[in-house]
Structures are given as C-alpha cells and as structure tokens.
Design a protein around this motif. Structure first.
Motif, PDB file in Angstrom:
ATOM      1  N   LEU A 112       0.835  -1.204   0.000  1.00 18.41           N
ATOM      2  CA  LEU A 112       0.000   0.000   0.000  1.00 18.41           C
ATOM      3  C   LEU A 112       0.865   1.247   0.000  1.00 18.41           C
ATOM      4  O   LEU A 112       1.876   1.319   0.702  1.00 18.41           O
ATOM      5  CB  LEU A 112      -0.896  -0.008   1.246  1.00 18.41           C
ATOM      6  CG  LEU A 112      -1.719   1.253   1.530  1.00 18.41           C
ATOM      7  CD1 LEU A 112      -2.821   1.418   0.501  1.00 18.41           C
ATOM      8  CD2 LEU A 112      -2.301   1.203   2.933  1.00 18.41           C
ATOM      9  N   LEU A 113       0.444   2.231  -0.790  1.00 17.43           N
ATOM     10  CA  LEU A 113       1.042   3.559  -0.766  1.00 17.43           C
ATOM     11  C   LEU A 113      -0.084   4.568  -0.736  1.00 17.43           C
ATOM     12  O   LEU A 113      -0.993   4.514  -1.577  1.00 17.43           O
ATOM     13  CB  LEU A 113       1.918   3.790  -1.996  1.00 17.43           C
ATOM     14  CG  LEU A 113       2.526   5.195  -2.144  1.00 17.43           C
ATOM     15  CD1 LEU A 113       3.523   5.477  -1.027  1.00 17.43           C
ATOM     16  CD2 LEU A 113       3.178   5.362  -3.505  1.00 17.43           C
ATOM     17  N   ALA A 114      -0.060   5.476   0.230  1.00 17.13           N
ATOM     18  CA  ALA A 114      -1.042   6.561   0.298  1.00 17.13           C
ATOM     19  C   ALA A 114      -0.377   7.853  -0.151  1.00 17.13           C
ATOM     20  O   ALA A 114       0.807   8.088   0.130  1.00 17.13           O
ATOM     21  CB  ALA A 114      -1.583   6.702   1.715  1.00 17.13           C
ATOM     22  N   ILE A 115      -1.137   8.690  -0.869  1.00 19.35           N
ATOM     23  CA  ILE A 115      -0.619   9.962  -1.364  1.00 19.35           C
ATOM     24  C   ILE A 115      -1.630  11.053  -1.047  1.00 19.35           C
ATOM     25  O   ILE A 115      -2.819  10.911  -1.355  1.00 19.35           O
ATOM     26  CB  ILE A 115      -0.369   9.918  -2.885  1.00 19.35           C
ATOM     27  CG1 ILE A 115       0.606   8.786  -3.245  1.00 19.35           C
ATOM     28  CG2 ILE A 115       0.174  11.255  -3.374  1.00 19.35           C
ATOM     29  CD1 ILE A 115       0.818   8.633  -4.747  1.00 19.35           C
ATOM     30  N   ASP A 116      -1.158  12.132  -0.452  1.00 17.72           N
ATOM     31  CA  ASP A 116      -2.021  13.284  -0.181  1.00 17.72           C
ATOM     32  C   ASP A 116      -1.821  14.302  -1.292  1.00 17.72           C
ATOM     33  O   ASP A 116      -0.788  14.976  -1.371  1.00 17.72           O
ATOM     34  CB  ASP A 116      -1.682  13.902   1.170  1.00 17.72           C
ATOM     35  CG  ASP A 116      -2.734  14.918   1.610  1.00 17.72           C
ATOM     36  OD1 ASP A 116      -3.557  15.324   0.765  1.00 17.72           O
ATOM     37  OD2 ASP A 116      -2.741  15.301   2.803  1.00 17.72           O
TER      38      ASP A 116
ATOM     39  N   LEU B  29      11.196  10.467  -0.155  1.00 18.71           N
ATOM     40  CA  LEU B  29       9.961  11.235  -0.002  1.00 18.71           C
ATOM     41  C   LEU B  29       8.787  10.469   0.595  1.00 18.71           C
ATOM     42  O   LEU B  29       7.727  11.067   0.800  1.00 18.71           O
ATOM     43  CB  LEU B  29       9.547  11.800  -1.371  1.00 18.71           C
ATOM     44  CG  LEU B  29      10.577  12.702  -2.041  1.00 18.71           C
ATOM     45  CD1 LEU B  29      10.132  13.096  -3.432  1.00 18.71           C
ATOM     46  CD2 LEU B  29      10.844  13.942  -1.193  1.00 18.71           C
ATOM     47  N   VAL B  30       8.931   9.189   0.865  1.00 22.75           N
ATOM     48  CA  VAL B  30       7.847   8.411   1.479  1.00 22.75           C
ATOM     49  C   VAL B  30       8.225   8.112   2.926  1.00 22.75           C
ATOM     50  O   VAL B  30       9.342   7.665   3.206  1.00 22.75           O
ATOM     51  CB  VAL B  30       7.587   7.106   0.699  1.00 22.75           C
ATOM     52  CG1 VAL B  30       6.574   6.236   1.435  1.00 22.75           C
ATOM     53  CG2 VAL B  30       7.091   7.424  -0.705  1.00 22.75           C
ATOM     54  N   ARG B  31       7.287   8.357   3.830  1.00 22.02           N
ATOM     55  CA  ARG B  31       7.506   8.092   5.244  1.00 22.02           C
ATOM     56  C   ARG B  31       6.329   7.283   5.792  1.00 22.02           C
ATOM     57  O   ARG B  31       5.214   7.365   5.283  1.00 22.02           O
ATOM     58  CB  ARG B  31       7.621   9.402   6.032  1.00 22.02           C
ATOM     59  CG  ARG B  31       8.818  10.261   5.637  1.00 22.02           C
ATOM     60  CD  ARG B  31      10.128   9.621   6.057  1.00 22.02           C
ATOM     61  NE  ARG B  31      11.276  10.474   5.757  1.00 22.02           N
ATOM     62  CZ  ARG B  31      11.948  10.430   4.613  1.00 22.02           C
ATOM     63  NH1 ARG B  31      11.579   9.578   3.653  1.00 22.02           N
ATOM     64  NH2 ARG B  31      12.986  11.232   4.414  1.00 22.02           N
ATOM     65  N   GLU B  32       6.594   6.532   6.844  1.00 20.38           N
ATOM     66  CA  GLU B  32       5.524   5.750   7.466  1.00 20.38           C
ATOM     67  C   GLU B  32       4.821   6.607   8.512  1.00 20.38           C
ATOM     68  O   GLU B  32       5.456   7.178   9.405  1.00 20.38           O
ATOM     69  CB  GLU B  32       6.080   4.482   8.107  1.00 20.38           C
ATOM     70  CG  GLU B  32       4.994   3.547   8.623  1.00 20.38           C
ATOM     71  CD  GLU B  32       5.508   2.177   9.000  1.00 20.38           C
ATOM     72  OE1 GLU B  32       5.334   1.801  10.180  1.00 20.38           O
ATOM     73  OE2 GLU B  32       6.076   1.499   8.131  1.00 20.38           O
ATOM     74  N   VAL B  33       3.508   6.701   8.384  1.00 22.28           N
ATOM     75  CA  VAL B  33       2.685   7.461   9.328  1.00 22.28           C
ATOM     76  C   VAL B  33       1.539   6.561   9.771  1.00 22.28           C
ATOM     77  O   VAL B  33       0.744   6.117   8.939  1.00 22.28           O
ATOM     78  CB  VAL B  33       2.122   8.748   8.679  1.00 22.28           C
ATOM     79  CG1 VAL B  33       1.184   9.462   9.664  1.00 22.28           C
ATOM     80  CG2 VAL B  33       3.251   9.670   8.241  1.00 22.28           C
ATOM     81  N   GLY B  34       1.468   6.270  11.029  1.00 20.64           N
ATOM     82  CA  GLY B  34       0.403   5.410  11.541  1.00 20.64           C
ATOM     83  C   GLY B  34       0.395   4.038  10.892  1.00 20.64           C
ATOM     84  O   GLY B  34      -0.675   3.456  10.709  1.00 20.64           O
TER      85      GLY B  34
ATOM     86  N   ARG C 198       2.518   3.813   4.572  1.00 21.74           N
ATOM     87  CA  ARG C 198       3.522   4.510   3.770  1.00 21.74           C
ATOM     88  C   ARG C 198       2.844   5.677   3.061  1.00 21.74           C
ATOM     89  O   ARG C 198       1.913   5.486   2.289  1.00 21.74           O
ATOM     90  CB  ARG C 198       4.167   3.559   2.760  1.00 21.74           C
ATOM     91  CG  ARG C 198       4.967   2.449   3.401  1.00 21.74           C
ATOM     92  CD  ARG C 198       5.357   1.356   2.417  1.00 21.74           C
ATOM     93  NE  ARG C 198       6.131   1.876   1.302  1.00 21.74           N
ATOM     94  CZ  ARG C 198       5.710   1.905   0.038  1.00 21.74           C
ATOM     95  NH1 ARG C 198       4.511   1.441  -0.289  1.00 21.74           N
ATOM     96  NH2 ARG C 198       6.479   2.375  -0.932  1.00 21.74           N
ATOM     97  N   LEU C 199       3.337   6.894   3.324  1.00 19.86           N
ATOM     98  CA  LEU C 199       2.646   8.097   2.880  1.00 19.86           C
ATOM     99  C   LEU C 199       3.604   9.035   2.161  1.00 19.86           C
ATOM    100  O   LEU C 199       4.721   9.281   2.610  1.00 19.86           O
ATOM    101  CB  LEU C 199       2.039   8.823   4.086  1.00 19.86           C
ATOM    102  CG  LEU C 199       1.399  10.194   3.821  1.00 19.86           C
ATOM    103  CD1 LEU C 199       0.143  10.059   2.966  1.00 19.86           C
ATOM    104  CD2 LEU C 199       1.085  10.896   5.133  1.00 19.86           C
ATOM    105  N   ALA C 200       3.140   9.573   1.029  1.00 21.79           N
ATOM    106  CA  ALA C 200       3.817  10.673   0.339  1.00 21.79           C
ATOM    107  C   ALA C 200       2.856  11.852   0.285  1.00 21.79           C
ATOM    108  O   ALA C 200       1.646  11.669   0.109  1.00 21.79           O
ATOM    109  CB  ALA C 200       4.232  10.254  -1.069  1.00 21.79           C
TER     110      ALA C 200
END
Length: 318
Positions: free
Chosen positions: A30-34, A107-112, A115-117
C-alpha cells in the motif's frame, strides 16, 4: 490498483481516505498519497501537527522526480523538458507500489503504519497558478510511471471538487470513490464530476458519508442512482480519533467496516486496461503540449510520446 478519493470540501473525503488506507494496511502492499490542497491526510492517519509539517514534500523535489523518471528515455531531452503529463516510454524508469527506489527513499515516510507521500502544503500564493499545479503534477507523473500489480493499492486523497480535470489526473485511477454527504451541494459536486468523467470511461462510485438514517440513504439513492455503492454512518470511532484518541481499525463500527469491505471488493473487481491507460496519458499530454507546454518548454513535446510503448507489467520484467 490506483484509487482516488474525491468529493466536495468538508464531505469527509480525507477521513474516508485514511480509514480505507488503514483498512487495507497489513493485508497488501500500500502507498497513500495526499494530493489535496488542504494537507490533512497525515493528521488523519495519526501524525501530530509537528510530524506532519516535517514530512518531505513531493512538490519540493519535482526536478529530482523528473530526473529519475526520465531515465535513459531518448525522446526526453532533459528533466526540465518534462511536464506533469509527460508519459513514460522505452528507457523511462518505472515505479511499483512497494518496490525500493530513490524517490520513495527520499519522499515516502511511514505514518500510523501507512507509507505516505505528500505534495506539501500550499501557500495562498500557490492557488490557481503554476506552482500549485506543479505540486499536484508530481503526483500525476508518479501515477503515469507506476505499474501496480494484483493486490497492490495506491490510495490518493485528491483535491476537492473538479480541479483534477485541469489535466489528465482524473483518468489515472482504476477506481474513483466520490464521497458524498446527503446534501444538495454535495450531490451537485457529484453531478459535475461524473458528467465529465464518464466522457473518458471513468467509473465513479459514490460513497455516502455522515449518514444518520434511511432518509439520508434514500436521498443519496435518489440523486446518485446506481452509482451509490455504499455509505458510512456517523462514527464514534472517527470522533474519538479527531479528539486525539485513536483506536485500532478493528474498533471501527461493524457497519462502517462493512462499507470499507464493499469498497475493496469494488476495487478488486476492476479490470486493468493498460492500453487505455497509456492512450489517455498520451492524449492529455499532446493536448497540454499544444495548449501551453510547448511554449513554456520551447520544444514540441508531442515528440516525447513513444508510439510503440504501452505501460504494464510486461515492461517491468528484467
């Protein structure tokens, strides 16, 4: 699968994006992007204000992203000649959802646990001008160069309303979930979005939010018809999280967990069509080249199109 969460500002789009990402996490890559103007996905995933501010921003590293993705593609003269719609071709570097690469490392970091960008915060002077679009353009470039395999998910919290129609970004998804409150303003955004998206074969699933009772469901069904996929009710779980008391996703109300399951089933039922995905990327790139990008860059960017290239798993083989 590439998944977009869209909808009217304040509809709960970001909250639902976070819930869906947490629902998928631990079961699949999984990769999440805001990609929203209002950068709140990190907070919705549990980051403090200080942690959210410290996240590296895609928009601040656009030149590095372009240079990496360009690779040895002979049709692209330089990273500076790449624009947000530049499609990949032979020699381009491609991304997977979970594979290691310098972009993710930086540029991707783990938050909660996710994996989030993030595109990065938007200043007032960014809105409506090239700087704003370049930040979201980083997301479009990533998606244009991403080959996602079965059971892999990229979840993107999109900007509210129909701003993604400024380029081909709205076509970069296998599943689009439009979060809709049971209000006339919210269904108005649905009509605007779906009216344009369907011209390009983009299927929009409506997910009702802030639903209190059956009358809310009937209102959404009256206006969205068969596009209404499922709905999420008012949630003590969400309220607790917004008050700084997050709980495991397993504590979410069973009916709301069922809604997330319905969303995942809809995503998994989507058929990948790499030929159409590639064709639409080329179509919007050529359109943007003619409209503004050729003048900006100083060359004919239609020449960046590799007519024999089709994105897909076959081009990821060693």
């Amino acid at each position: 699968m590439k998944i977009a969460l869209v909808g009217k500002g304040g509809s709960g789009k970001t909250t639902l994006a976070a819930l869906f990402a947490r629902h998928l996490a631990g079961t699949a890559p999984l990769l999440a992007i805001d990609a929203d103007i209002n950068q709140h996905l990190a907070a919705a995933l549990g980051a403090s204000d200080e942690e959210a501010v410290m996240l590296p921003a895609l928009g601040d590293h656009l030149a590095d992203i372009k240079e990496y993705l360009r690779g040895s593609n002979p049709r692209i003269s330089s990273a500076a000649a790449m624009v947000k719609t530049t499609p990949p071709g032979r020699g381009s570097r491609l991304l997977s959802v979970a594979g290691a690469n310098p972009i993710y490392d930086a540029l991707v970091r783990e938050v909660g646990g996710i994996r989030l960008a993030v595109t990065g915060p938007f200043a007032t002077e960014d809105l409506g001008v090239a700087c704003y679009h370049s930040k979201v353009g980083a997301v479009e470039l990533l998606l244009n160069h991403m080959v996602d395999g079965p059971g892999e998910y990229a979840v993107v919290d999109m900007t509210a309303g129909a701003d993604s129609f400024a380029s081909g970004l709205f076509t970069r998804f296998d599943a689009t979930f439009l979060v809709c409150e049971p209000t006339l303003r919210s269904v108005g955004v649905y009509r605007q979005y779906v009216g344009y998206a369907r011209d390009y074969g983009v299927r929009v699933h409506v997910v009702g939010n802030k639903v209190d009772d059956e009358s809310d469901v009937e209102f959404l069904r009256e206006h969205a018809g068969d596009d209404l996929l499922t709905w999420v009710g008012r949630s003590a779980y969400v309220k607790a999280a917004e008050r700084g008391r997050p709980q495991p996703i397993s504590a979410l109300e069973p009916t709301n967990r069922d809604a997330l399951d319905t969303m995942r089933i809809a995503v998994d039922a989507c058929a990948k069509d790499w030929a159409t995905y590639t064709r639409q990327a080329v179509e919007f790139h050529v359109r943007n080249a003619t409209a503004w990008a050729n003048d900006k860059v100083g060359e004919d960017l239609a020449g960046q199109v590799d007519p024999e290239f089709v994105l897909g798993p076959h081009v990821m083989a060693p």
